[in-house]
Design a protein around this motif. Structure first.
Motif, mmCIF file in Angstrom:
data_model
loop_
_atom_site.group_PDB
_atom_site.id
_atom_site.type_symbol
_atom_site.label_atom_id
_atom_site.label_comp_id
_atom_site.label_asym_id
_atom_site.label_seq_id
_atom_site.Cartn_x
_atom_site.Cartn_y
_atom_site.Cartn_z
ATOM 1 N N ASN A 163 26.958 16.084 15.441
ATOM 2 C CA ASN A 163 27.299 15.295 14.258
ATOM 3 C C ASN A 163 27.696 16.265 13.155
ATOM 4 O OD1 ASN A 163 24.915 16.010 12.597
ATOM 5 N ND2 ASN A 163 23.786 14.832 14.122
ATOM 6 N N GLY A 164 28.043 15.729 12.006
ATOM 7 C CA GLY A 164 28.581 16.554 10.940
ATOM 8 C C GLY A 164 27.592 17.506 10.313
ATOM 9 N N THR A 165 26.316 17.315 10.547
ATOM 10 C CA THR A 165 25.306 18.187 9.940
ATOM 11 C C THR A 165 24.447 18.880 10.993
ATOM 12 O OG1 THR A 165 23.793 16.309 9.669
ATOM 13 C CG2 THR A 165 25.227 16.851 7.807
ATOM 14 N N THR A 166 24.899 18.897 12.247
ATOM 15 C CA THR A 166 24.153 19.646 13.264
ATOM 16 C C THR A 166 23.932 21.073 12.791
ATOM 17 O OG1 THR A 166 25.005 18.301 15.090
ATOM 18 C CG2 THR A 166 24.195 20.506 15.621
ATOM 19 N N GLN A 219 36.866 10.776 30.161
ATOM 20 C CA GLN A 219 35.534 10.321 29.767
ATOM 21 C C GLN A 219 35.414 10.270 28.242
ATOM 22 O OE1 GLN A 219 32.618 9.366 31.437
ATOM 23 N NE2 GLN A 219 32.042 8.938 29.330
ATOM 24 N N THR A 220 34.968 9.141 27.711
ATOM 25 C CA THR A 220 34.757 9.065 26.265
ATOM 26 C C THR A 220 33.637 10.020 25.859
ATOM 27 O OG1 THR A 220 33.274 7.184 26.587
ATOM 28 C CG2 THR A 220 35.578 6.690 26.070
ATOM 29 N N HIS A 221 33.746 10.571 24.622
ATOM 30 C CA HIS A 221 32.793 11.621 24.250
ATOM 31 C C HIS A 221 32.600 11.759 22.745
ATOM 32 C CE1 HIS A 221 36.882 13.233 24.790
ATOM 33 N NE2 HIS A 221 36.636 13.986 23.724
ATOM 34 N N ILE A 222 33.234 10.925 21.955
ATOM 35 C CA ILE A 222 33.133 11.071 20.502
ATOM 36 C C ILE A 222 32.512 9.829 19.893
ATOM 37 C CG2 ILE A 222 34.399 11.467 18.348
ATOM 38 C CD1 ILE A 222 36.614 12.763 19.989
ATOM 39 N N MET A 223 31.478 10.039 19.092
ATOM 40 C CA MET A 223 30.797 8.995 18.333
ATOM 41 C C MET A 223 29.950 8.084 19.235
ATOM 42 S SD MET A 223 30.270 8.207 15.166
ATOM 43 C CE MET A 223 31.607 8.585 14.044
ATOM 44 N N TYR A 224 28.943 8.707 19.855
ATOM 45 C CA TYR A 224 27.924 7.927 20.566
ATOM 46 C C TYR A 224 27.073 7.191 19.538
ATOM 47 C CZ TYR A 224 28.525 9.832 25.301
ATOM 48 O OH TYR A 224 29.009 10.143 26.551
ATOM 49 N N TYR A 225 26.725 5.954 19.845
ATOM 50 C CA TYR A 225 25.869 5.178 18.959
ATOM 51 C C TYR A 225 24.446 5.071 19.508
ATOM 52 C CZ TYR A 225 30.260 3.994 16.720
ATOM 53 O OH TYR A 225 31.478 4.077 16.075
ATOM 54 N N PRO A 277 34.891 10.425 13.742
ATOM 55 C CA PRO A 277 33.759 10.535 12.816
ATOM 56 C C PRO A 277 34.117 9.984 11.439
ATOM 57 C CG PRO A 277 34.044 12.568 14.032
ATOM 58 C CD PRO A 277 35.227 11.711 14.361
ATOM 59 N N PHE A 278 33.095 9.491 10.767
ATOM 60 C CA PHE A 278 33.319 8.911 9.447
ATOM 61 C C PHE A 278 33.755 9.999 8.455
ATOM 62 C CE2 PHE A 278 29.944 6.030 11.173
ATOM 63 C CZ PHE A 278 30.771 4.932 11.341
#
Length: 1001
Positions: A540-543, A652-658, A669-670
């Motif tokens: 995520n953006g703050t990892t 395979q999808t890989h962006i923005m798991y909920y 990403p937002f």
């Protein structure tokens, strides 16, 4: 005389450019003792016996094709039906066959008295050599003999690889290396029985990529009658050949929408013909697919307590169907849908299940002792709980121990489990669907970690079966081959030569120079390290901290370095190499770089927006561009080689798991936008000091605890900060351009720039602040730095910063790590001292873990696998000097970053180490929380858990007044891996990887 295995162990790493971890016996120049495979435009004829195994005959045909691929010369291929006309008189042939199966080979052995004792009766062993007068009228021949059918097959493909044919010539489009002449040494090549008897892969989580691709390429979009699966014999024969070429022999087939024996009636036949041992996964007993086959052919509930007879009959079909073929039968039972069989551990019921399955096998293989039929029970998830609760499994059944789905093996055989006739094995993951989150898009498993865990398996005799969950297989090609190669011969690989595998792989696949091969070795190591720090699906953006230790900034730089290095080589490889390099290196690098960079930019965008910085918009645009590039790379993968992997592979999808399950569509990403056409109410200059999430002037919740009317910022720098400076970002906060100046009242301060211009189109400049002469600073001295902005029609805007320089000085006679920024950070490999006990020493695992490497006590079974009380075992020491303590109260906190290794020695030997400072009593840390068998500790789950972060931080408190100290880490239990030590003296700030390593004097 050295046997083949011992000789192989000595010579394996001396192989030529096309050999990986094997004895080299191929050359491309003539010598007096070399046997000509192809010379002067003539290929030696190839002979095999018609009574040999069908798989050997097929491999011999492929072997001849391989020679033609390399040299352009097609050997004459002779399938001999009688010995009287076996070989043409006067020829120098290559003769292939299996000991005891090939009448041709048996005649040669009997007539020449050839010594085959080194391989006779050995599993999958082979030997090759020039034999004089092997048959009447034949002066000499190169004879290739396998102890069994796979031994012969491996001998052939081993040579093909050395000739220049990569195992991945079809699956990864690696071009064959061209040579006009090929020779083999008269002494040939040999290999004894492999370390691991059954070395296998598991196609799993194969939807959408692998299944959709196979549907398009192998089944014309129709699929099997019953299941709709595309995994037919045309697909699997490609798989079988690949497996044999890199010396695998065991397969768990695709299962989620497929049933191997039903999808294509020829699947089982061809597996057996090629020489592949078939099995089924941990939830599919007795060679029957569940849930697919049960849903089609079963009756009633998948519940043995209420539907025993129907399930029993279902298994009977599986046993009878598999009887003609070489299989390992999975026993036991799990619930429907890869879930536990029941909400409680029903040992009695499972005991009945296994007893009934044994009866089925006894009845099916009438006249055969059931203990000789290969069987496996996989101790996956809750099933381990059944075992620990007392389930008695016949000792001839192989116990397959498993990892935690993230590469950390839960348990190994303990001392009283190592003499079972069925032995033990390991089920390991490079791909997973489940909590805390799926990962099945890109390679994210470290070879060093695989080595660490599987070498423990070797040490603890879990070597009967190894199965690797490879998901779609691509893009795990190299890592999969290493797993199998290590199982083929574990004796030649050590922590210090793992890079040789990648180096040799790069030369074999791409024919690279030594320099470029070294570069590829580092690229592969770095990509797998960066992706294993946190799976790309979990980013995520703050990892990575956006404020502390320049962590996110260095991640961006590291990814850029890797991508630039890969791209430089990609741009120079020959056109025929482009596709292979893209699949195996460039795409994994570029795709990983794209996603990791996109997430960091998304974090920067949100941070800058919260600071009212117009530069947020620039990062929003970058995120959008990278999101589109991610798709472009997917499309590029699909278009190489006229669409060989069109539409499906790598989608395979890989962006923005909920949550844990894959998203149904990739989602950007937002990001947010700052109004760049409006004046900022606090003035258009934004000042952001390093280590702050806030911004000045004006109010910001991060400027101070109150969140408004906060004082102007203060910055500090001491003489042992690893970066040697601080920075301040000057940014645009609105529409009005401005000029700025930076001034200071201290002569000992140096500013990287003293003026600049900012506008919405050029919204940022960074000012670095350093001490130009520490001798001018005594103790802690304060300076003022003024940032002044002037804009047309507006009053001057001023933001002063208080800058404190603290001239800390370690004694001149001290050697070790020195506190900077209120911490001492040490990579575990950088020891001050290392003391062995009972022949056990802490050793480095290069490239392991999240930052540099790890250290672990070796050998792990030293002193018969002993453990030690705190302060008695092998130890490493670290000398450090601190100027401060937490709250100046005389205390420090030490965080030891330890790999998430589980209590693999059993509950009475939980994994542990001990930590000591100076002469204080060592503190023993059992750092893995207790969990019931078959489950994992609570700390394992969640997005901040041990699995997601790939680390266990172990915190201990000590007293340590300012001065020189020695930290000691003691071995208590084997198999612990320490990666990094961070000593908080009062200044530790939050970050993902911990502070960068401190300065050592």
């Amino acid at each position: 005389m050295l046997g083949p295995q011992a000789l192989f162990g000595l010579l394996a790493l001396l192989g030529g450019a096309n050999a990986i971890g094997q004895m080299s016996c191929v050359s491309f120049e003539s010598s007096s003792s070399a046997f000509p495979v192809v010379s002067n435009g003539q290929a030696a004829p190839v002979y095999f016996s018609s009574d040999d195994w069908a798989g050997v005959q097929l491999a011999a045909t492929n072997f001849a094709d391989d020679i033609e691929r390399v040299t352009g010369q097609k050997p004459a291929l002779h399938n001999v039906t009688s010995l009287s006309d076996a070989v043409q008189s006067g020829s120098q042939p290559i003769i292939i066959g299996t000991l005891g199966q090939s009448s041709l080979i048996d005649q040669i052995v009997n007539s020449t008295k050839l010594d085959v004792s080194s391989i006779n009766g050995q599993w999958e062993a082979f030997m090759t050599q020039v034999v004089a007068n092997p048959l009447p009228g034949v002066a000499s021949a190169y004879v290739m003999i396998g102890a069994d059918k796979r031994g012969t097959i491996y001998a052939l493909y081993d040579h093909s690889e050395q000739f220049g044919v990569s195992p991945w010539y079809w699956w990864a489009d690696v071009p064959t290396k061209q040579h006009s002449e090929v020779y083999v040494a008269a002494t040939g090549c040999a290999h004894g029985s492999p370390t691991v008897k059954y070395r296998g892969v598991f196609f799993n989580d194969e939807q959408p990529a692998l299944q959709n691709w196979a549907m398009e390429k192998f089944s014309n979009g129709t699929g099997a009658y019953y299941t709709g699966s595309p995994f037919n014999s045309e697909f699997y024969t490609k798989v079988f050949e690949l497996m044999l070429r890199f010396k695998a022999n065991y397969l768990w087939p695709a299962m989620w929408s497929s049933a191997f024996a039903v999808d294509d009636p020829l699947n089982q036949y061809y597996a057996n013909m090629y020489g592949i041992v078939m099995g089924t996964s941990h939830e599919e007993p007795i060679m029957r697919s569940t849930p697919v086959e049960w849903d089609i052919f079963g009756t009633g509930a998948w519940d043995y307590s209420v539907n025993r007879q129907n399930i029993y009959d279902f298994w009977v079909v599986g046993a009878e169907r598999g009887k003609p073929f070489e299989n390992i039968y999975s026993v036991g039972m799990r619930g429907a849908g890869d879930l536990p069989m029941s909400s409680t551990t029903d040992v009695a019921l499972l005991q009945q299940v296994i007893s009934d399955q044994r009866q089925i096998l006894t009845d099916t293989f009438n006249g055969t002792n059931v203990t000789t039929i290969p069987q496996m029970w996989c101790l996956y998830k809750e099933v381990l709980g059944y075992y620990e609760a007392g389930l008695q499994v016949p000792e001839d059944v192989t116990l397959l121990w498993t990892d935690d789905n993230y590469g950390n093996i839960e348990r190994f055989p303990i001392y009283n489990e190592r003499n079972r006739s069925g032995g033990a094995g390991v089920y390991y993951h490079y791909d997973y669907v489940g909590s805390p989150m799926d990962y099945k898009w890109i390679t994210s498993s470290q070879m060093a970690k695989t080595y660490d865990q599987m070498s423990v398996a070797v040490d603890r005799e879990a070597t009967r079966i190894w199965v690797l969950n490879v998901g779609d297989l691509k893009p795990y090609e190299m890592q999969t081959e290493f797993f199998i190669t290590y199982g083929w011969n574990a004796s030649i690989w050590t922590p210090n030569n793992l890079n040789n595998f990648v180096y040799s792989w790069a030369q074999r696949e791409f024919n690279l120079s030594s320099e470029d091969s070294e570069t590829i070795t580092q690229i592969i190591a770095n990509v797998s390290m960066y992706n294993s720090r946190r799976k790309p699906e979990m980013l995520n953006g703050t990892t990575y901290s956006l404020a502390n230790y320049r962590e996110a900034e260095f991640m961006l730089q590291d990814w850029d370095t890797v991508l630039n290095a890969s791209t430089a080589i990609y741009n120079t490889v020959s056109p025929e190499m482009k596709a292979a390099f893209f699949e195996l290196v460039q795409h994994p690098v570029e795709a990983s770089h794209t996603v990791a960079t996109m997430w960091i930019y998304a974090g920067i965008n949100n941070l800058h927006a919260s600071q009212a910085r117009v530069s947020a918009n620039e990062y929003a645009s970058k995120v959008q561009a990278l999101f589109q590039k991610d798709w472009d790379l997917e499309v590029e993968y699909h278009t190489i080689l006229d669409g060989k992997f069109d539409s499906c592979m790598m989608d395979q999808t890989h962006i923005m798991y909920y949550y844990w399950q894959q998203p149904m569509q990739d989602t950007m990403p937002f990001v947010t936008w700052v109004q760049s056409r409006k004046e900022n109410i606090a003035g258009d200059m934004r000042i952001v000091p390093e280590q702050s999430l806030g911004a000045w002037p004006g109010d910001n919740m991060n400027d101070c605890a109150q969140g408004y009317s906060c004082p102007n910022p203060t910055m500090t720098l001491d003489s042992y900060v690893p970066f040697g400076n601080r920075y301040v970002d000057v940014g645009a906060g609105g529409v009005t351009p401005f000029d700025f100046t930076v001034t200071t009242n201290a002569s000992w301060l140096e500013l990287s720039i003293t003026s600049g211009s900012i506008s919405p189109s050029a919204p940022e400049q960074r000012v670095y602040i350093s001490v130009n002469d520490w001798s001018q600073v005594t103790g802690a001295e304060t300076a003022m730095i003024n940032f002044n902005a002037t804009a047309q029609g507006q009053p001057m805007l001023n933001v002063p910063i208080t800058f404190i320089a603290n001239h800390t000085v370690a004694p001149s006679d001290f050697t070790g790590f020195v506190e900077g920024d209120g911490v001492v950070s040490i990579e575990a490999a950088h020891v001050s001292g290392n003391t062995s006990v009972s022949g056990i020493t802490w050793m480095e695992l290069p490239g392991y873990g999240r930052t540099l490497s790890g250290i672990t006590p070796m050998p792990r079974m030293g002193d018969n696998g002993t453990n030690f009380t705190a302060g008695a075992g092998p130890s490493v020491t670290y000398d450090f000097f601190n100027f401060n303590t937490i709250g100046q109260a005389g205390n420090i906190t030490i965080t030891t970053y330890v790999a998430p290794s589980l209590n693999a020695n059993g509950d009475d030997r939980p994994i542990a180490l001990a930590i000591q400072v100076d002469s204080e009593a060592p503190q023993t840390e059992y750092f893995i929380p207790y969990a019931a068998a078959g489950s994992l500790p609570d700390a394992w789950g969640g997005m901040d858990g041990f699995a997601a972060t790939n680390i266990v931080p172990v915190m201990t408190n000590f007293t340590a007044s300012p001065g020189a100290h020695t930290l000691t880490i003691w071995m208590v239990e084997p198999a612990v891996v320490v990666e990094k030590i961070v000593i908080d003296t009062g200044g530790l700030m939050p970050s993902y990887l911990g502070p960068p390593e401190s300065i050592k004097v």
